[in-house]
Design a protein around this motif. Sequence first.
Motif, PDB file in Angstrom:
ATOM      1  N   GLY A 169       0.942  -1.138  -0.103  1.00 41.35           N
ATOM      2  CA  GLY A 169       0.031  -0.005  -0.306  1.00 41.35           C
ATOM      3  C   GLY A 169       0.521   1.653  -0.478  1.00 41.35           C
ATOM      4  O   GLY A 169      -0.036   2.002   0.686  1.00 41.35           O
ATOM      5  N   GLY A 170       1.591   0.942  -0.709  1.00 41.26           N
ATOM      6  CA  GLY A 170       3.352   2.620  -0.099  1.00 41.26           C
ATOM      7  C   GLY A 170       3.064   3.387  -1.654  1.00 41.26           C
ATOM      8  O   GLY A 170       4.277   3.502  -1.417  1.00 41.26           O
ATOM      9  N   ALA A 171       2.490   2.313  -2.591  1.00 37.36           N
ATOM     10  CA  ALA A 171       3.521   3.052  -3.730  1.00 37.36           C
ATOM     11  C   ALA A 171       3.372   5.239  -4.079  1.00 37.36           C
ATOM     12  O   ALA A 171       2.497   5.161  -3.057  1.00 37.36           O
ATOM     13  CB  ALA A 171       2.023   2.910  -5.351  1.00 37.36           C
ATOM     14  N   GLY A 172       4.538   4.999  -4.314  1.00 38.23           N
ATOM     15  CA  GLY A 172       4.085   7.330  -5.018  1.00 38.23           C
ATOM     16  C   GLY A 172       4.726   7.626  -2.948  1.00 38.23           C
ATOM     17  O   GLY A 172       4.572   8.937  -2.949  1.00 38.23           O
ATOM     18  N   ALA A 173       5.446   6.463  -1.831  1.00 47.76           N
ATOM     19  CA  ALA A 173       5.860   7.244  -0.761  1.00 47.76           C
ATOM     20  C   ALA A 173       6.993   8.203  -0.828  1.00 47.76           C
ATOM     21  O   ALA A 173       7.974   7.617  -1.589  1.00 47.76           O
ATOM     22  CB  ALA A 173       6.127   5.876   0.217  1.00 47.76           C
ATOM     23  N   ARG A 174       6.745   9.002  -0.327  1.00 44.91           N
ATOM     24  CA  ARG A 174       8.580   9.973  -0.518  1.00 44.91           C
ATOM     25  C   ARG A 174       9.083  11.032   1.090  1.00 44.91           C
ATOM     26  O   ARG A 174       8.268  10.353   1.937  1.00 44.91           O
ATOM     27  CB  ARG A 174       7.728  11.461  -1.183  1.00 44.91           C
ATOM     28  CG  ARG A 174       7.903  11.191  -2.676  1.00 44.91           C
ATOM     29  CD  ARG A 174       7.292  13.117  -3.124  1.00 44.91           C
ATOM     30  NE  ARG A 174       5.823  13.875  -2.899  1.00 44.91           N
ATOM     31  CZ  ARG A 174       5.907  15.098  -3.361  1.00 44.91           C
ATOM     32  NH1 ARG A 174       7.213  15.360  -3.292  1.00 44.91           N
ATOM     33  NH2 ARG A 174       5.580  15.770  -2.568  1.00 44.91           N
ATOM     34  N   ALA A 175      10.019  11.177   1.223  1.00 46.31           N
ATOM     35  CA  ALA A 175      10.567  10.596   2.543  1.00 46.31           C
ATOM     36  C   ALA A 175      10.083  12.284   2.912  1.00 46.31           C
ATOM     37  O   ALA A 175      10.228  13.469   1.692  1.00 46.31           O
ATOM     38  CB  ALA A 175      12.239  10.565   2.371  1.00 46.31           C
ATOM     39  N   VAL A 176       9.499  12.302   3.468  1.00 49.05           N
ATOM     40  CA  VAL A 176       9.397  13.251   4.695  1.00 49.05           C
ATOM     41  C   VAL A 176      10.761  13.822   5.242  1.00 49.05           C
ATOM     42  O   VAL A 176      11.418  13.310   5.889  1.00 49.05           O
ATOM     43  CB  VAL A 176       8.135  13.768   5.595  1.00 49.05           C
ATOM     44  CG1 VAL A 176       8.537  15.025   6.849  1.00 49.05           C
ATOM     45  CG2 VAL A 176       7.351  13.589   4.958  1.00 49.05           C
ATOM     46  N   LEU A 177      11.518  15.346   5.326  1.00 49.19           N
ATOM     47  CA  LEU A 177      12.111  15.778   5.596  1.00 49.19           C
ATOM     48  C   LEU A 177      12.394  16.373   6.871  1.00 49.19           C
ATOM     49  O   LEU A 177      11.651  17.856   6.837  1.00 49.19           O
ATOM     50  CB  LEU A 177      13.434  15.811   4.341  1.00 49.19           C
ATOM     51  CG  LEU A 177      13.504  14.681   2.961  1.00 49.19           C
ATOM     52  CD1 LEU A 177      14.101  15.555   1.893  1.00 49.19           C
ATOM     53  CD2 LEU A 177      14.564  13.788   3.618  1.00 49.19           C
ATOM     54  N   GLU A 178      13.418  16.129   8.386  1.00 48.76           N
ATOM     55  CA  GLU A 178      13.369  17.359   9.440  1.00 48.76           C
ATOM     56  C   GLU A 178      14.496  18.014   8.658  1.00 48.76           C
ATOM     57  O   GLU A 178      15.433  17.411   9.055  1.00 48.76           O
ATOM     58  CB  GLU A 178      13.299  16.677  10.742  1.00 48.76           C
ATOM     59  CG  GLU A 178      12.045  15.571  11.080  1.00 48.76           C
ATOM     60  CD  GLU A 178      11.948  14.025  10.437  1.00 48.76           C
ATOM     61  OE1 GLU A 178      12.723  13.556  10.308  1.00 48.76           O
ATOM     62  OE2 GLU A 178      11.729  13.563   9.876  1.00 48.76           O
ATOM     63  N   VAL A 179      14.596  19.863   8.614  1.00 48.95           N
ATOM     64  CA  VAL A 179      15.702  20.277   8.304  1.00 48.95           C
ATOM     65  C   VAL A 179      15.867  21.507   9.246  1.00 48.95           C
ATOM     66  O   VAL A 179      15.152  22.080   9.556  1.00 48.95           O
ATOM     67  CB  VAL A 179      15.384  20.575   6.841  1.00 48.95           C
ATOM     68  CG1 VAL A 179      16.995  21.473   6.372  1.00 48.95           C
ATOM     69  CG2 VAL A 179      15.269  19.943   5.884  1.00 48.95           C
ATOM     70  N   ARG A 180      17.152  21.725   9.415  1.00 48.37           N
ATOM     71  CA  ARG A 180      17.651  22.720  10.505  1.00 48.37           C
ATOM     72  C   ARG A 180      18.361  22.730   9.613  1.00 48.37           C
ATOM     73  O   ARG A 180      20.031  22.401   9.475  1.00 48.37           O
ATOM     74  CB  ARG A 180      17.863  21.999  11.300  1.00 48.37           C
ATOM     75  CG  ARG A 180      18.046  22.705  12.860  1.00 48.37           C
ATOM     76  CD  ARG A 180      18.153  22.947  14.403  1.00 48.37           C
ATOM     77  NE  ARG A 180      17.578  22.472  14.941  1.00 48.37           N
ATOM     78  CZ  ARG A 180      16.408  23.385  15.102  1.00 48.37           C
ATOM     79  NH1 ARG A 180      16.851  24.611  15.000  1.00 48.37           N
ATOM     80  NH2 ARG A 180      15.592  23.202  15.936  1.00 48.37           N
ATOM     81  N   SER A 181      18.932  24.628   9.193  1.00 51.59           N
ATOM     82  CA  SER A 181      20.512  24.892   8.729  1.00 51.59           C
ATOM     83  C   SER A 181      21.040  25.030  10.104  1.00 51.59           C
ATOM     84  O   SER A 181      21.014  25.311  11.176  1.00 51.59           O
ATOM     85  CB  SER A 181      20.215  26.337   8.504  1.00 51.59           C
ATOM     86  OG  SER A 181      21.395  26.600   7.957  1.00 51.59           O
TER      87      SER A 181
END
Length: 363
Positions: A302-314
């Motif tokens: 059930g995961g087709a098209g799953a993208r990575a959510v990114l936690e970003v900090r400079s």
Amino acid sequence: MAQNAGGILPDREIGDLSASGAIHSPRPFDEDQIQPASLDLRLGAKAYRVRASFLPGAARSVADQLARFSLHEFDLTGGAVLETGCVYIVPLQEALALPGAVRATTNPKSSTGRLDIFTRVLTDHAREFDKVAAGYNGPLYLEISPRTFPILVREGSRLSQIRFRTGAPTLSGAEHESLHAAERLSSDQEADISGGGIAMSIDLRGDDTGLVGYRGKRHTGVVDVDKRGANRVTDFWEPLHRTTTGELVLDPDEFYILVSKEAIHVPPDYAAEMTPFDPLVGEFRVHYAGFFDPGFGHAQAGGAGARAVLEVRSHEVPFILEDGQIVGRLVYERMLTRPDRLYGSDLKSNYQAQGLKLSKHFV
């Protein structure tokens, strides 16, 4: 335990470690505590506010250092608020007596990273965070430092996870290329593949509304880490929209939730991990919570098209991100054997088939 060149231990092997006493706890595991390629770790009944983060070093235990650096001890059985900008150490319920061939690494859970909660596991005599030596026999401790939101935790809260491995399961550059050719690990038609894994780039074009991400607000209310859907998005997050230039300036000390341009696929016989920081691509950190389980993005789960959510900090200086810029790499490792259950439909996982998505705490 299966014998081969090595690999990440799957769910049933983690259960075997528990049955043999290699993982032990005063309480039985929660029903959903064992994941396809990792084990969630539970907070114990007490916590310590400490002066600063520390490593015990080869000659000391964590308890030795707590005696030196603890400011005060408090109880978690009824719940307690952990404030931003403070450092806490919590003994975990799970302790280890690992076989000599088994070592481990730890990482924040996905929801922990998306709340900007900085966590690291310590062992006695450790000279590195988040690494458990082969054959380690002793307790586990979690360092917790909320960065953006104050959080409410309690005994049994699960903020971190541990992966067990044997041998040398990490794929080489050629093996990454071969697996990508066979299983299509990234939706990028011209995926950048090296010995460091498969490149992930940032999506700053956004969805049909132009939404590209979120920036955490300051001076918010408390987030209860164990309650789903209890908080309004607008009380904690500022939405970010596409700009005419396709750029986003990362301000130092601000926290962003963004998403990869590529869809990701982790086949059932493999696990993956996002590298958290690469100084070659810029002065920022991406993805606190780096574990991707077998079946993430897998169509049959059930995961087709799953993208990575990114936690970003400079880091120290403002940094300009551009649409399509490489921000990290996904490194794949072999499973020792295929897990009994895959990430996704088998487990009602929170982030299967995801796009840009905040943690489960927000509606």
